[in-house]
Design a protein around this motif. Structure first.
Motif, short mmCIF file in Angstrom:
data_model
loop_
_atom_site.label_atom_id
_atom_site.label_comp_id
_atom_site.label_asym_id
_atom_site.label_seq_id
_atom_site.Cartn_x
_atom_site.Cartn_y
_atom_site.Cartn_z
N THR A 1 3.84 -0.85 8.86
CA THR A 1 3.74 -0.96 7.40
C THR A 1 2.32 -0.91 6.86
O THR A 1 2.12 -0.66 5.67
N ARG A 2 1.32 -1.14 7.68
CA ARG A 2 -0.05 -1.31 7.17
C ARG A 2 -0.55 -0.10 6.40
O ARG A 2 -1.12 -0.22 5.31
N ASP B 1 1.23 0.19 3.13
CA ASP B 1 0.73 -0.83 2.19
C ASP B 1 -0.58 -0.37 1.56
O ASP B 1 -0.78 -0.48 0.34
N LEU C 1 4.54 -10.23 2.40
CA LEU C 1 3.86 -8.97 2.11
C LEU C 1 2.41 -9.22 1.70
O LEU C 1 2.06 -10.32 1.25
N LEU D 1 1.66 -6.67 -3.48
CA LEU D 1 2.87 -5.88 -3.21
C LEU D 1 4.10 -6.77 -3.27
O LEU D 1 4.03 -7.97 -3.00
N THR E 1 9.08 -1.08 -1.49
CA THR E 1 8.07 -1.95 -2.07
C THR E 1 7.30 -1.21 -3.16
O THR E 1 7.23 0.02 -3.18
#
Length: 322
Positions: free
Chosen positions: A69-70, A73, A95, A99, A211
């Motif tokens: 996910t980094r 994000d 999170l 976000l 997200t």
């Protein structure tokens, strides 16, 4: 498409499954907002994540949750994407600042499938001492709890890679999520799943989450027609269990929630990595109508499970339980 909506990019991993999920979201957004050209209105931004680059060892050795996910994000926080599409089982319980989880699509079947070179398999039907390939500590522990004689080896890679390794041997079987197989349109997705008595799913398995930046009201409004409230409540409870147990890739734990009418039934378990012990708990509550309440329910059940396991579970959660 509404003239008030700007062009909104969708960030995703570039694996076949992640792209298939991003295309699902793109199509639903386009349909909800009357976009004639989905690629123009909601372009897809494909990114290679840290987790995608690690194929030679278990993810827990490289940092666990967050590896997938980094980069997504960062694309959102940098303003390169309005949305990021995630397999919810890969998303950390907290999170990054700025976000938020704004939408959860209707969940696919969360079961695991046991694949063998000959077709669908069962844990009971595997030969004595069979070699099972998996990179999941949860699946390892569950398999060994059901069949202590099994041998476990690391197996990572996409669906095609795993199936080829089954054909080549000596691995006798491997696990894959039914949801992913179905979204890829693979026939194996119609095979029967492993009974939840043996293989309870990972928290939020089978669910797709989207997200946004917390200050992006336009993105939040765009996603509103796509959100599936029953799925959102179920996975909020499951992720509450995960949070209470400080769950990571180092923790063999599982949770599954089902909303039936006005009742939310939740099952959770923690296991020793070698499968020699399992702590499982179930509960049903009514009147849970918000994500906040569902999360609190999951936190409560997770804490009860933690208390019941006592020092043995604490050792597992600390990474020292064998």
């Amino acid at each position: 498409m509404s003239a008030s909506l700007p062009v909104m990019a969708i960030a995703t991993r570039t694996s076949p499954l992640a792209m298939a999920q991003a295309l699902m979201v793109q199509a639903q957004l386009a349909a909800a907002h009357g976009a004639g050209d989905a690629d123009t209105a909601f372009p897809i931004l494909g990114l290679v994540t840290t987790g995608d680059q690690i194929t030679d060892r278990a993810l827990l050795e490289a940092g666990g949750k967050g590896l997938f996910t980094r980069e997504l994000d960062r694309a959102q926080l940098d303003g390169k994407a309005a949305f990021a599409v995630h397999s919810m089982k890969d998303v950390p319980t907290h999170l990054p600042d700025g976000l938020e989880l704004a939408c959860v699509l209707e969940r696919e079947d969360p079961a695991d499938i046991l694949l063998t070179a000959a077709g669908p398999g069962t844990l009971e039907g595997l030969p004595q001492g069979a070699l099972v390939g998996t990179a999941s500590l949860r699946r390892q522990a569950q398999a060994l709890h059901a069949r202590p004689d099994l041998q476990i080896t690391l197996l990572r890679g996409n669906v095609g890679t795993r199936l080829q390794k089954l054909k080549d041997g000596p691995i006798a079987a491997t696990f894959l999520a039914k949801a992913g197989l179905r979204r890829l349109g693979r026939p194996e997705g119609d095979w029967p799943g492993v009974d939840f008595a043996h293989c309870l799913p990972a928290p939020a398995q089978g669910a797709i989450g989207i997200t946004i930046r917390s200050d992006d009201d336009a993105a939040r409004a765009a996603l509103a027609p796509l959100n599936h409230a029953p799925t959102a409540l179920a996975i909020a409870a499951e992720r509450g269990v995960l949070e209470a147990l400080d769950g990571s890739c180092r923790t063999p734990l599982a949770a599954h929630g089902v909303l039936d009418g006005g009742a939310l039934h939740l099952t959770a378990e923690v296991l020793k990595p070698d499968g020699t012990q399992r702590w499982r708990m179930e509960d049903t509550r009514t009147g849970i109508g918000t994500v906040k309440a569902a999360r609190a329910y999951g936190l409560s059940l997770g804490q009860r499970l933690r208390d019941e396991g006592g020092p043995a579970v604490e050792a597992i959660l600390a990474g020292s339980g064998s």
